[in-house]
Structures are given as structure tokens and as C-alpha cells.
Scaffold this motif. Structure first.
Motif, PDB file in Angstrom:
ATOM      1  N   THR A   1       0.834  -1.207   0.000  1.00  0.00           N
ATOM      2  CA  THR A   1       0.000   0.000   0.000  1.00  0.00           C
ATOM      3  C   THR A   1       0.865   1.253   0.000  1.00  0.00           C
ATOM      4  O   THR A   1       0.563   2.241  -0.686  1.00  0.00           O
ATOM      5  CB  THR A   1      -0.936   0.006   1.219  1.00  0.00           C
ATOM      6  OG1 THR A   1      -1.795  -1.131   1.165  1.00  0.00           O
ATOM      7  CG2 THR A   1      -1.790   1.278   1.239  1.00  0.00           C
ATOM      8  N   LEU A   2       1.938   1.227   0.762  1.00  0.00           N
ATOM      9  CA  LEU A   2       2.846   2.373   0.796  1.00  0.00           C
ATOM     10  C   LEU A   2       3.690   2.465  -0.468  1.00  0.00           C
ATOM     11  O   LEU A   2       3.929   3.543  -0.997  1.00  0.00           O
ATOM     12  CB  LEU A   2       3.766   2.275   2.017  1.00  0.00           C
ATOM     13  CG  LEU A   2       3.151   2.631   3.369  1.00  0.00           C
ATOM     14  CD1 LEU A   2       4.162   2.391   4.472  1.00  0.00           C
ATOM     15  CD2 LEU A   2       2.667   4.070   3.384  1.00  0.00           C
ATOM     16  N   ARG A   3       4.152   1.322  -0.952  1.00  0.00           N
ATOM     17  CA  ARG A   3       5.072   1.313  -2.086  1.00  0.00           C
ATOM     18  C   ARG A   3       4.369   1.649  -3.392  1.00  0.00           C
ATOM     19  O   ARG A   3       4.862   2.437  -4.184  1.00  0.00           O
ATOM     20  CB  ARG A   3       5.730  -0.064  -2.199  1.00  0.00           C
ATOM     21  CG  ARG A   3       6.801  -0.149  -3.278  1.00  0.00           C
ATOM     22  CD  ARG A   3       7.116  -1.595  -3.622  1.00  0.00           C
ATOM     23  NE  ARG A   3       5.953  -2.254  -4.203  1.00  0.00           N
ATOM     24  CZ  ARG A   3       5.988  -3.485  -4.734  1.00  0.00           C
ATOM     25  NH1 ARG A   3       7.098  -4.178  -4.692  1.00  0.00           N
ATOM     26  NH2 ARG A   3       4.907  -4.024  -5.251  1.00  0.00           N
ATOM     27  N   ASP A   4       3.220   1.026  -3.610  1.00  0.00           N
ATOM     28  CA  ASP A   4       2.493   1.197  -4.865  1.00  0.00           C
ATOM     29  C   ASP A   4       1.516   2.347  -4.716  1.00  0.00           C
ATOM     30  O   ASP A   4       0.466   2.207  -4.097  1.00  0.00           O
ATOM     31  CB  ASP A   4       1.762  -0.104  -5.224  1.00  0.00           C
ATOM     32  CG  ASP A   4       1.082  -0.004  -6.581  1.00  0.00           C
ATOM     33  OD1 ASP A   4       1.226   1.037  -7.253  1.00  0.00           O
ATOM     34  OD2 ASP A   4       0.404  -0.967  -6.973  1.00  0.00           O
ATOM     35  N   LYS A   5       1.850   3.484  -5.289  1.00  0.00           N
ATOM     36  CA  LYS A   5       0.996   4.656  -5.137  1.00  0.00           C
ATOM     37  C   LYS A   5      -0.336   4.485  -5.862  1.00  0.00           C
ATOM     38  O   LYS A   5      -1.265   5.253  -5.644  1.00  0.00           O
ATOM     39  CB  LYS A   5       1.718   5.906  -5.642  1.00  0.00           C
ATOM     40  CG  LYS A   5       2.969   6.264  -4.851  1.00  0.00           C
ATOM     41  CD  LYS A   5       3.488   7.607  -5.255  1.00  0.00           C
ATOM     42  CE  LYS A   5       4.782   7.991  -4.564  1.00  0.00           C
ATOM     43  NZ  LYS A   5       4.974   7.466  -3.243  1.00  0.00           N
TER      44      LYS A   5
END
Length: 201
Positions: free
Chosen positions: A86-90
Motif C-alpha cells: 500500500t505504501l510502495r504502490d501509489k
């Protein structure tokens, strides 16, 4: 079917957890249809827990510390993975005009995994449902299936309602990327928090 069962089940379902966070994210990302699909996936994730309760496998998980810990930490690991992605893939939690929605199969699969790796559901069927089953009667399995079906129906309705509420405010944050960044971080933190809570439970 007792009122006590319905009220307690509703309280359990309404309490925010991994499925609620997942469905809210789907509603914010891609609207009402996506949130309904996510709710369906989370609901289908209950089926293995119900099947385990009916066949007695849940009793094994309850009595075997090793088996229970394996399932628990798989669930913790998956929640941390969801938080990281969730944080990595905007684009995992993005509101954009004309954005391509995730496929229904992918959304359902993720929803199933969210609840499949949640040992608390197994404990729910072991510790809670038996209180409402006829003792010493051959119809216990059928009664558990009926109560499990009610639990699943309430889960879908409540989760879909959460998702639709999220989808209702989707347009208001459409042009506010900072808001979506904050929401993405909150969702990730929510998954981490739920994972930590599951690990220490």
C-alpha cells in the motif's frame, strides 16, 4: 435464531478490522462496484473457517499451539505485506479520473486472503457459535451452517455499506493528492496495527 446471536454477530462484524480497511480502500480507490467486490471477497474468506469448524479442524487449531501459531503468523505476515505494498504502490490506493479498476478476480483473491489468514475467525466459530447450537443432537452441523450463513450475509452487507460510504466521498478527494497520500499511510498503518495486535493476541 436468537436475538442475542444476531446482535452479537452484528457487533463483531461492525467492529473495524482487516476486512473493513480493505473494503474502504477499494471504495476510495475505484468506487462502489469495487467495494462490493472487495466485500464479496472478504465474505468468501469466511467459508474455509466455517468449513473447518464444521469438520472439526478448528478444534485442532485451538488445541495445537503450533498449528495455531503457523496460521496466525501467516496472517500477520500477509497484513504486513499488504501494508508495505500500500505504501510502495501509489496506485494501490489512488483516486483518479478514468483510472483502470483492479480486476474482480484480483480483488476477490486479496479479500479472501485477508480473512482466510485471520485465525480470529476460526476462534469465533469455535468459541461463539457453539453457544447457539443444539447440544448432543445430529442437527448441530446443519445449525452451524445456517448460523455461519447468517454471519456471512451480515459481513457482506456491513462491509459493502462501509465501502459505499467510502465511495460516496471519493469525488471530494479526487483532486487532493495529499489527502489520498495521508489516507494511504493511514490504511498502511491500520494494516500494521492489526498485524501487531494479531501477533500479540
Amino acid at each position: 435464531m436468537s436475538t442475542a446471536f444476531l446482535l452479537t454477530t452484528l457487533a463483531v462484524v461492525v467492529t473495524p478490522g482487516t476486512g473493513v480497511v480493505f473494503t474502504l480502500a477499494a471504495g476510495l480507490s475505484h468506487g462502489r462496484r469495487a467495494s462490493a467486490v472487495a466485500a464479496l471477497g472478504c465474505t468468501l474468506g469466511i467459508v474455509p473457517h466455517l468449513a473447518a469448524a464444521v469438520t472439526g479442524l478448528s478444534a485442532l487449531l485451538r488445541t495445537s499451539d503450533l498449528a495455531y501459531d503457523v496460521v496466525k503468523y501467516l496472517g500477520v505476515g500477509y497484513l504486513l505485506y499488504v501494508a508495505w505494498t500500500t505504501l510502495r504502490d501509489k496506485e494501490a490506493l489512488t483516486v483518479a479520473a478514468g483510472a483502470e479498476p483492479r480486476s474482480a478476480v484480483r480483488t476477490i483473491t486479496s479479500g479472501v486472503l485477508v480473512n482466510l489468514l485471520n485465525p480470529k475467525l476460526t476462534l469465533f466459530f469455535v468459541a461463539f457459535l457453539p453457544q447457539f447450537l443444539p447440544t448432543g443432537e445430529s442437527g448441530s452441523a446443519g445449525a452451524m451452517l445456517r448460523l455461519g450463513a447468517v454471519f456471512m450475509a451480515l459481513t457482506f452487507v456491513v462491509f459493502a455499506a462501509y465501502g459505499w460510504c467510502a465511495a460516496a466521498v471519493r469525488d471530494r478527494v479526487l483532486a487532493r493528492p495529499r489527502v489520498m497520500t495521508a489516507i494511504r499511510r493511514v490504511c498502511a498503518a491500520g494494516f500494521v496495527g492489526l498485524g501487531v495486535r494479531m501477533a500479540v493476541a
